[in-house]
Design a protein around this motif. Sequence first.
Motif, PDB file in Angstrom:
ATOM      1  N   ALA A  34      15.205  65.879 -43.369  1.00  0.00           N
ATOM      2  CA  ALA A  34      15.674  65.716 -41.991  1.00  0.00           C
ATOM      3  C   ALA A  34      16.763  66.747 -41.694  1.00  0.00           C
ATOM      4  O   ALA A  34      17.642  66.992 -42.524  1.00  0.00           O
ATOM      5  N   ASN A  35      16.660  67.366 -40.542  1.00  0.00           N
ATOM      6  CA  ASN A  35      17.637  68.370 -40.133  1.00  0.00           C
ATOM      7  C   ASN A  35      18.873  67.687 -39.551  1.00  0.00           C
ATOM      8  O   ASN A  35      18.808  67.067 -38.494  1.00  0.00           O
ATOM      9  N   ARG A  38      21.265  69.774 -35.895  1.00  0.00           N
ATOM     10  CA  ARG A  38      20.459  69.996 -34.687  1.00  0.00           C
ATOM     11  C   ARG A  38      21.173  70.891 -33.690  1.00  0.00           C
ATOM     12  O   ARG A  38      20.580  71.353 -32.724  1.00  0.00           O
ATOM     13  N   ASP A  42      17.415  73.070 -32.961  1.00  0.00           N
ATOM     14  CA  ASP A  42      16.969  71.729 -32.607  1.00  0.00           C
ATOM     15  C   ASP A  42      15.531  71.500 -33.067  1.00  0.00           C
ATOM     16  O   ASP A  42      14.589  71.647 -32.307  1.00  0.00           O
ATOM     17  N   LYS A  43      15.363  71.199 -34.354  1.00  0.00           N
ATOM     18  CA  LYS A  43      14.047  70.826 -34.882  1.00  0.00           C
ATOM     19  C   LYS A  43      14.238  69.693 -35.871  1.00  0.00           C
ATOM     20  O   LYS A  43      15.344  69.502 -36.390  1.00  0.00           O
ATOM     21  N   GLU A  44      13.150  68.974 -36.124  1.00  0.00           N
ATOM     22  CA  GLU A  44      13.297  67.719 -36.870  1.00  0.00           C
ATOM     23  C   GLU A  44      13.623  67.902 -38.342  1.00  0.00           C
ATOM     24  O   GLU A  44      14.386  67.142 -38.921  1.00  0.00           O
ATOM     25  N   THR A  45      12.987  68.929 -38.974  1.00  0.00           N
ATOM     26  CA  THR A  45      13.185  69.084 -40.420  1.00  0.00           C
ATOM     27  C   THR A  45      13.633  70.506 -40.747  1.00  0.00           C
ATOM     28  O   THR A  45      13.480  71.417 -39.945  1.00  0.00           O
TER      29      THR A  45
END
Length: 184
Positions: A34-35, A38, A42-45
């Motif tokens: 998990a990122n 952000r 801004d991305k999920e991983t």
Amino acid sequence: MAEYVILFAGPMGAGKTTAIGSLSEIGVVSTEAANTDRETVDKETTTVGFDYGEIDLDPDKVKLYGIPGQGRFDFMWEILQARSMGLIVLINADAPEPERHVFEQLTAFADLARRGGVVVGVTRYDIQRTDIGDRIVATARNVLPERTVPVFAVDARDQEQMRTLLLSLIADIEIRQALAVAGA
Ligand SMILES: Nc1nc2c(ncn2[C@@H]2O[C@H](COP(=O)(O)OP(=O)(O)OP(=O)(O)O)[C@@H](O)[C@H]2O)c(=O)[nH]1
Ligand SMILES: [Mg+2]
């Protein structure tokens, strides 16, 4: 037949994991988590270990390694740099000061860039078209004045564009090997 080990470097969100996914003919081994940053991208991983893929460019076999863009994982860099013969630096056009990333990445991997081949791919150009091309070329010349560093605008999601980038890197490696054999 030759076997090439190629390293993908670049800041967070430049598209290293995406590019290896576009190119690889085997299921990509990746270490996404998990990122938690952000604000930067801004991305999920984000990659926390490395990505690994393979492609056959008959007759050559190419191993593709991607490293994390987040600086705090940089202990991986030295290990993979020593094993690699070519460097693909990906830079996202929509990052603030993309040329600063070119400077940082080419400086961090200067040993590999001098010893092997090197190309720069500017991604996400469709999102932010700027005049960064000249600045990126100038920065690459500053860091590696003795090298010609090709700069391409590419979409990391596009297999054909990534193949063109990879093939130009392999051509660069082969030409330099041939020149070394010829004693040039
Ligand atoms: N619109 C657009 N999106 C792109 C392009 N290239 C890559 N992307 C997207 O940009 C994002 C890049 O994310 P990743 O591949 O995870 O980036 P990364 O370099 O591996 O990042 P870290 O592992 O966090 O260092 C993905 O969502 C891609 O789909 C492009 O040329 N245009
Ligand atoms: Mg990644």
